[in-house]
Design a protein around this motif. Structure first.
Motif, PDB file in Angstrom:
ATOM      1  N   SER A   1       2.447 -13.009  -5.471  1.00 50.26           N
ATOM      2  CA  SER A   1       1.911 -13.121  -6.836  1.00 50.26           C
ATOM      3  C   SER A   1       1.559 -14.561  -7.190  1.00 50.26           C
ATOM      4  N   THR A   2       2.096 -15.531  -6.440  1.00 50.68           N
ATOM      5  CA  THR A   2       1.818 -16.943  -6.720  1.00 50.68           C
ATOM      6  C   THR A   2       0.573 -17.441  -5.999  1.00 50.68           C
ATOM      7  N   ILE A   3      -0.030 -16.608  -5.145  1.00 52.67           N
ATOM      8  CA  ILE A   3      -1.260 -16.989  -4.443  1.00 52.67           C
ATOM      9  C   ILE A   3      -2.317 -15.905  -4.684  1.00 52.67           C
ATOM     10  N   PRO A   4      -2.692 -15.670  -5.944  1.00 51.82           N
ATOM     11  CA  PRO A   4      -3.566 -14.533  -6.271  1.00 51.82           C
ATOM     12  C   PRO A   4      -4.959 -14.609  -5.664  1.00 51.82           C
ATOM     13  N   HIS A   5      -5.373 -15.785  -5.217  1.00 54.36           N
ATOM     14  CA  HIS A   5      -6.701 -15.940  -4.622  1.00 54.36           C
ATOM     15  C   HIS A   5      -6.713 -15.588  -3.132  1.00 54.36           C
ATOM     16  N   ILE A   6      -5.549 -15.275  -2.569  1.00 55.54           N
ATOM     17  CA  ILE A   6      -5.422 -14.950  -1.147  1.00 55.54           C
ATOM     18  C   ILE A   6      -5.221 -13.448  -0.980  1.00 55.54           C
ATOM     19  N   ARG A   7      -6.045 -12.818  -0.165  1.00 54.29           N
ATOM     20  CA  ARG A   7      -5.843 -11.392   0.139  1.00 54.29           C
ATOM     21  C   ARG A   7      -4.679 -11.252   1.117  1.00 54.29           C
ATOM     22  N   CYS A   8      -3.708 -10.410   0.756  1.00 52.28           N
ATOM     23  CA  CYS A   8      -2.538 -10.165   1.608  1.00 52.28           C
ATOM     24  C   CYS A   8      -2.413  -8.668   1.873  1.00 52.28           C
ATOM     25  N   TYR A   9      -1.817  -8.337   2.993  1.00 45.57           N
ATOM     26  CA  TYR A   9      -1.594  -6.922   3.304  1.00 45.57           C
ATOM     27  C   TYR A   9      -0.377  -6.794   4.206  1.00 45.57           C
ATOM     28  N   ASP A  10       0.179  -5.608   4.255  1.00 46.99           N
ATOM     29  CA  ASP A  10       1.335  -5.320   5.103  1.00 46.99           C
ATOM     30  C   ASP A  10       1.433  -3.829   5.365  1.00 46.99           C
ATOM     31  N   TYR A  11       2.219  -3.494   6.365  1.00 52.46           N
ATOM     32  CA  TYR A  11       2.731  -2.143   6.563  1.00 52.46           C
ATOM     33  C   TYR A  11       4.185  -2.156   6.094  1.00 52.46           C
ATOM     34  N   THR A  12       4.666  -1.054   5.554  1.00 50.28           N
ATOM     35  CA  THR A  12       6.071  -0.971   5.172  1.00 50.28           C
ATOM     36  C   THR A  12       6.596   0.440   5.402  1.00 50.28           C
ATOM     37  N   LYS A  13       7.862   0.528   5.764  1.00 58.47           N
ATOM     38  CA  LYS A  13       8.525   1.823   5.912  1.00 58.47           C
ATOM     39  C   LYS A  13       9.291   2.197   4.652  1.00 58.47           C
ATOM     40  N   ILE A  14       9.165   1.376   3.624  1.00 55.09           N
ATOM     41  CA  ILE A  14       9.882   1.611   2.376  1.00 55.09           C
ATOM     42  C   ILE A  14       8.913   2.210   1.361  1.00 55.09           C
ATOM     43  N   TYR A  15       8.996   3.503   1.193  1.00 56.64           N
ATOM     44  CA  TYR A  15       8.028   4.237   0.377  1.00 56.64           C
ATOM     45  C   TYR A  15       8.009   3.744  -1.064  1.00 56.64           C
ATOM     46  N   ALA A  16       9.181   3.426  -1.615  1.00 53.83           N
ATOM     47  CA  ALA A  16       9.252   2.963  -3.005  1.00 53.83           C
ATOM     48  C   ALA A  16       8.440   1.690  -3.208  1.00 53.83           C
ATOM     49  N   ARG A  17       8.362   0.867  -2.189  1.00 53.54           N
ATOM     50  CA  ARG A  17       7.602  -0.380  -2.307  1.00 53.54           C
ATOM     51  C   ARG A  17       6.106  -0.087  -2.437  1.00 53.54           C
ATOM     52  N   VAL A  18       5.642   0.914  -1.731  1.00 53.76           N
ATOM     53  CA  VAL A  18       4.236   1.308  -1.824  1.00 53.76           C
ATOM     54  C   VAL A  18       3.929   1.795  -3.239  1.00 53.76           C
ATOM     55  N   ILE A  19       4.818   2.612  -3.775  1.00 54.03           N
ATOM     56  CA  ILE A  19       4.612   3.177  -5.119  1.00 54.03           C
ATOM     57  C   ILE A  19       4.587   2.087  -6.184  1.00 54.03           C
ATOM     58  N   LYS A  20       5.496   1.108  -6.054  1.00 56.80           N
ATOM     59  CA  LYS A  20       5.670   0.111  -7.104  1.00 56.80           C
ATOM     60  C   LYS A  20       4.693  -1.055  -7.013  1.00 56.80           C
ATOM     61  N   ASN A  21       4.037  -1.215  -5.886  1.00 57.64           N
ATOM     62  CA  ASN A  21       3.146  -2.362  -5.730  1.00 57.64           C
ATOM     63  C   ASN A  21       1.973  -2.285  -6.711  1.00 57.64           C
ATOM     64  N   ASN A  22       1.829  -3.316  -7.527  1.00 53.87           N
ATOM     65  CA  ASN A  22       0.708  -3.359  -8.477  1.00 53.87           C
ATOM     66  C   ASN A  22      -0.048  -4.681  -8.408  1.00 53.87           C
ATOM     67  N   LEU A  23       0.128  -5.415  -7.317  1.00 52.16           N
ATOM     68  CA  LEU A  23      -0.554  -6.693  -7.153  1.00 52.16           C
ATOM     69  C   LEU A  23      -1.974  -6.459  -6.651  1.00 52.16           C
ATOM     70  N   ALA A  24      -2.932  -7.048  -7.318  1.00 53.22           N
ATOM     71  CA  ALA A  24      -4.335  -6.850  -6.954  1.00 53.22           C
ATOM     72  C   ALA A  24      -4.658  -7.440  -5.589  1.00 53.22           C
ATOM     73  N   ASN A  25      -3.915  -8.459  -5.163  1.00 55.09           N
ATOM     74  CA  ASN A  25      -4.208  -9.129  -3.894  1.00 55.09           C
ATOM     75  C   ASN A  25      -3.282  -8.694  -2.757  1.00 55.09           C
ATOM     76  N   TYR A  26      -2.541  -7.595  -2.971  1.00 56.94           N
ATOM     77  CA  TYR A  26      -1.581  -7.148  -1.948  1.00 56.94           C
ATOM     78  C   TYR A  26      -1.809  -5.683  -1.637  1.00 56.94           C
ATOM     79  N   ASP A  27      -2.200  -5.404  -0.402  1.00 57.10           N
ATOM     80  CA  ASP A  27      -2.485  -4.043   0.052  1.00 57.10           C
ATOM     81  C   ASP A  27      -1.348  -3.582   0.971  1.00 57.10           C
ATOM     82  N   LEU A  28      -0.788  -2.410   0.677  1.00 60.54           N
ATOM     83  CA  LEU A  28       0.319  -1.876   1.475  1.00 60.54           C
ATOM     84  C   LEU A  28      -0.050  -0.534   2.083  1.00 60.54           C
ATOM     85  N   THR A  29       0.298  -0.368   3.344  1.00 61.64           N
ATOM     86  CA  THR A  29       0.126   0.903   4.046  1.00 61.64           C
ATOM     87  C   THR A  29       1.503   1.430   4.422  1.00 61.64           C
TER      88      THR A  29
END
Length: 284
Positions: free
Chosen positions: A152-180
């Motif tokens: 959230s402190t680097i909003p101009h940088i596109r970030c992405y990740d894979y995660t095995k934690i389903y709740a994290r996918v649901i709760k993610n609301n950062l425009a620059n963070y993509d989760l699979t």
């Protein structure tokens, strides 16, 4: 980055495993006097495929789960059963120099977290100066940490990740963070999570117990009515549709290992767990 802690401070830390402390004793000069980068750009065969799409990917590689940290850095690893199949020991990552760098970064992350994030931000800024908006960052190359606050402190940088934690996918609301969501065929609970993620239109990747080598059956390209896309073509998941479901071929294994895992529940999906997933999807 160089660690600034003394050996006595390392010894007293409750954050490191005994084996990590022994490594620190054996490699104290490297740990405290050699400057090791935190981010590697275009550092693997799959990642470098993004260059043809004008994507330059920087990845942070740490030691996963509880190999260094007394509190796991992969909260879903035990449930998913992915410790044994973790790719952190494959390719260059598995070589001694690569492994030492992962251990060092992990110790720095655990013991000097404020400095770690300052160094990480500075490195990302340098890479951004070089690559501009073509730079994307994946912080969980070999871990599954909630980096949302930092991202959230680097909003101009596109970030992405894979995660095995389903709740994290649901709760993610950062425009620059993509989760699979990374599915697992390890047990009924993980299979139900995968079905729920698919049903709720989140992007899901399914690791298959198949490398599609000579003599192996082709990977199924459908699960029920769902068409699977090939997620090995690039690592740029943020280019896929948000509700995409795809597969990954199994890496770092041999036919004997895959044959053994075809008859038992494990992280990688086999015929039995695929059928279970199809059944779970029908039940939702």
């Amino acid at each position: 980055m160089k660690l600034q802690k003394t050996l006595a401070q390392i010894e007293k830390s409750a954050l490191l495993t005994d084996s990590a402390k022994q490594w620190a004793r054996d490699n104290f000069v490297y740990l405290t006097q050699v400057n090791t980068p935190l981010i590697n750009v275009n550092s693997s065969a799959k990642i470098v495929k993004g260059k043809k799409l004008n994507i330059n990917t920087g990845i942070l590689y740490l030691k996963p789960a509880d190999s260094i940290a007394t509190t796991t850095l992969c909260a879903g690893a035990d449930l998913a059963g992915c410790k044994m199949g973790c790719l952190e020991s494959s390719g260059q990552l598995g070589m001694q120099t690569g492994d030492n760098a992962k251990i060092k970064r992990t110790i720095c992350y655990l013991l000097e977290q404020k400095r770690f994030f300052n160094e990480l931000r500075a490195e990302i800024a340098r890479h951004y100066k070089k690559h501009g908006d073509s730079l994307v960052i994946r912080l969980n190359g070999t871990s599954d940490i909630d980096f949302g606050e930092f991202i959230s402190t680097i909003p101009h940088i596109r970030c992405y990740d894979y995660t095995k934690i389903y709740a994290r996918v649901i709760k993610n609301n950062l425009a620059n963070y993509d989760l699979t969501f990374s599915a697992s065929g390890n047990n009924a609970r993980t299979i139900k999570q995968a079905a729920r993620a698919i049903t709720n239109s989140y992007r899901v990747v399914i690791p298959m117990n198949n490398a599609e080598t000579i003599g192996e059956k082709p990977i199924k390209k459908r699960i029920g009515d769902i068409k699977l896309i090939d997620m090995d073509t690039t690592d740029a998941r943020f280019l896929d549709k948000p509700d995409s479901v795809g597969f990954l071929r199994r890496k770092g294994s041999n036919k004997a290992e895959r044959a053994a895992d075809s008859a038992r529940a494990n992280f990688f999906f086999n015929d039995q767990s695929i059928k279970a997933l199809e059944s779970a999807l029908k039940g939702l």
